[in-house]
Design a protein around this motif. Structure first.
Motif, PDB file in Angstrom:
ATOM      1  N   GLU A   1       0.871  -1.174   0.000  1.00  0.00           N
ATOM      2  CA  GLU A   1       0.000   0.000   0.000  1.00  0.00           C
ATOM      3  C   GLU A   1       0.906   1.222   0.000  1.00  0.00           C
ATOM      4  O   GLU A   1       1.791   1.359   0.845  1.00  0.00           O
ATOM      5  CB  GLU A   1      -0.912  -0.001   1.228  1.00  0.00           C
ATOM      6  CG  GLU A   1      -1.898  -1.137   1.213  1.00  0.00           C
ATOM      7  CD  GLU A   1      -2.846  -1.101   2.401  1.00  0.00           C
ATOM      8  OE1 GLU A   1      -4.016  -1.418   2.189  1.00  0.00           O
ATOM      9  OE2 GLU A   1      -2.404  -0.785   3.515  1.00  0.00           O
ATOM     10  N   TRP A   2       0.710   2.080  -0.972  1.00  0.00           N
ATOM     11  CA  TRP A   2       1.564   3.245  -1.144  1.00  0.00           C
ATOM     12  C   TRP A   2       0.873   4.500  -0.628  1.00  0.00           C
ATOM     13  O   TRP A   2      -0.301   4.725  -0.912  1.00  0.00           O
ATOM     14  CB  TRP A   2       1.902   3.447  -2.616  1.00  0.00           C
ATOM     15  CG  TRP A   2       2.597   2.294  -3.261  1.00  0.00           C
ATOM     16  CD1 TRP A   2       2.024   1.310  -3.998  1.00  0.00           C
ATOM     17  CD2 TRP A   2       3.990   1.990  -3.213  1.00  0.00           C
ATOM     18  NE1 TRP A   2       2.975   0.418  -4.416  1.00  0.00           N
ATOM     19  CE2 TRP A   2       4.198   0.811  -3.954  1.00  0.00           C
ATOM     20  CE3 TRP A   2       5.091   2.609  -2.627  1.00  0.00           C
ATOM     21  CZ2 TRP A   2       5.448   0.247  -4.124  1.00  0.00           C
ATOM     22  CZ3 TRP A   2       6.334   2.040  -2.800  1.00  0.00           C
ATOM     23  CH2 TRP A   2       6.510   0.873  -3.541  1.00  0.00           C
ATOM     24  N   LEU A   3       1.611   5.312   0.087  1.00  0.00           N
ATOM     25  CA  LEU A   3       1.117   6.631   0.467  1.00  0.00           C
ATOM     26  C   LEU A   3       1.182   7.522  -0.759  1.00  0.00           C
ATOM     27  O   LEU A   3       1.878   7.219  -1.732  1.00  0.00           O
ATOM     28  CB  LEU A   3       1.984   7.197   1.593  1.00  0.00           C
ATOM     29  CG  LEU A   3       1.933   6.422   2.918  1.00  0.00           C
ATOM     30  CD1 LEU A   3       2.904   7.022   3.922  1.00  0.00           C
ATOM     31  CD2 LEU A   3       0.523   6.409   3.481  1.00  0.00           C
ATOM     32  N   PRO A   4       0.442   8.637  -0.773  1.00  0.00           N
ATOM     33  CA  PRO A   4       0.406   9.486  -1.973  1.00  0.00           C
ATOM     34  C   PRO A   4       1.791   9.885  -2.493  1.00  0.00           C
ATOM     35  O   PRO A   4       2.032   9.847  -3.699  1.00  0.00           O
ATOM     36  CB  PRO A   4      -0.389  10.709  -1.521  1.00  0.00           C
ATOM     37  CG  PRO A   4      -1.289  10.183  -0.455  1.00  0.00           C
ATOM     38  CD  PRO A   4      -0.477   9.133   0.253  1.00  0.00           C
ATOM     39  N   GLU A   5       2.704  10.244  -1.598  1.00  0.00           N
ATOM     40  CA  GLU A   5       4.042  10.659  -2.048  1.00  0.00           C
ATOM     41  C   GLU A   5       4.772   9.501  -2.737  1.00  0.00           C
ATOM     42  O   GLU A   5       5.419   9.685  -3.766  1.00  0.00           O
ATOM     43  CB  GLU A   5       4.879  11.161  -0.862  1.00  0.00           C
ATOM     44  CG  GLU A   5       4.311  12.387  -0.186  1.00  0.00           C
ATOM     45  CD  GLU A   5       3.219  12.073   0.838  1.00  0.00           C
ATOM     46  OE1 GLU A   5       3.117  10.907   1.286  1.00  0.00           O
ATOM     47  OE2 GLU A   5       2.450  12.986   1.165  1.00  0.00           O
TER      48      GLU A   5
ATOM     49  N   MET B   1       3.222   8.791  -6.203  1.00  0.00           N
ATOM     50  CA  MET B   1       3.597   9.785  -7.213  1.00  0.00           C
ATOM     51  C   MET B   1       4.986   9.482  -7.775  1.00  0.00           C
ATOM     52  O   MET B   1       5.208   9.572  -8.987  1.00  0.00           O
ATOM     53  CB  MET B   1       3.527  11.194  -6.631  1.00  0.00           C
ATOM     54  CG  MET B   1       2.095  11.652  -6.399  1.00  0.00           C
ATOM     55  SD  MET B   1       1.968  13.209  -5.496  1.00  0.00           S
ATOM     56  CE  MET B   1       2.833  14.316  -6.557  1.00  0.00           C
ATOM     57  N   VAL B   2       5.924   9.086  -6.920  1.00  0.00           N
ATOM     58  CA  VAL B   2       7.266   8.717  -7.384  1.00  0.00           C
ATOM     59  C   VAL B   2       7.179   7.488  -8.280  1.00  0.00           C
ATOM     60  O   VAL B   2       7.814   7.435  -9.349  1.00  0.00           O
ATOM     61  CB  VAL B   2       8.212   8.469  -6.177  1.00  0.00           C
ATOM     62  CG1 VAL B   2       9.514   7.845  -6.641  1.00  0.00           C
ATOM     63  CG2 VAL B   2       8.460   9.762  -5.423  1.00  0.00           C
ATOM     64  N   GLU B   3       6.389   6.500  -7.869  1.00  0.00           N
ATOM     65  CA  GLU B   3       6.224   5.298  -8.685  1.00  0.00           C
ATOM     66  C   GLU B   3       5.637   5.649 -10.053  1.00  0.00           C
ATOM     67  O   GLU B   3       6.107   5.164 -11.087  1.00  0.00           O
ATOM     68  CB  GLU B   3       5.328   4.285  -7.968  1.00  0.00           C
ATOM     69  CG  GLU B   3       5.140   3.022  -8.766  1.00  0.00           C
ATOM     70  CD  GLU B   3       4.036   2.127  -8.247  1.00  0.00           C
ATOM     71  OE1 GLU B   3       4.168   0.904  -8.396  1.00  0.00           O
ATOM     72  OE2 GLU B   3       3.039   2.639  -7.716  1.00  0.00           O
TER      73      GLU B   3
END
Length: 96
Positions: A14-18, A21-23
């Protein structure tokens, strides 16, 4: 009263917004570079019939089946599994 603690599931990040965005920026760069060399996007379905995934007999790969909790038994989704890599759906796409 016991407290139920929600723990992450292995293999399902699970990715946080930051982080997301990098991904996405990295994926955009890779996509643009691939398109410069003539590659085009292709997206195949996420599940395949189990017979396609196991057509060469036993496999050393883990195959996760897909089913409904309240399956009627005669449902169209019986015998589906998540593909473990993209070779099966790509081969099916090329064959079609």
């Amino acid at each position: 009263m016991s407290q139920n603690r929600i723990t992450p599931l292995s293999g399902f990040p699970e990715w946080l917004p930051e982080q997301r965005m990098v991904e996405q920026q990295l994926l955009d760069r890779v996509r643009r570079l691939a398109e410069l060399y003539g590659f085009v996007p292709l997206e195949t379905r996420a599940v395949e019939p189990l017979s396609y995934l196991t057509h060469q007999g036993e496999t050393s790969k883990e195959i996760y089946t897909v089913g409904r909790l309240q399956n009627e038994g005669d449902s169209d989704d019986a015998g589906l599994g998540l593909h473990f890599d993209l070779t099966v759906p790509l081969a099916r796409y090329v064959q079609q």
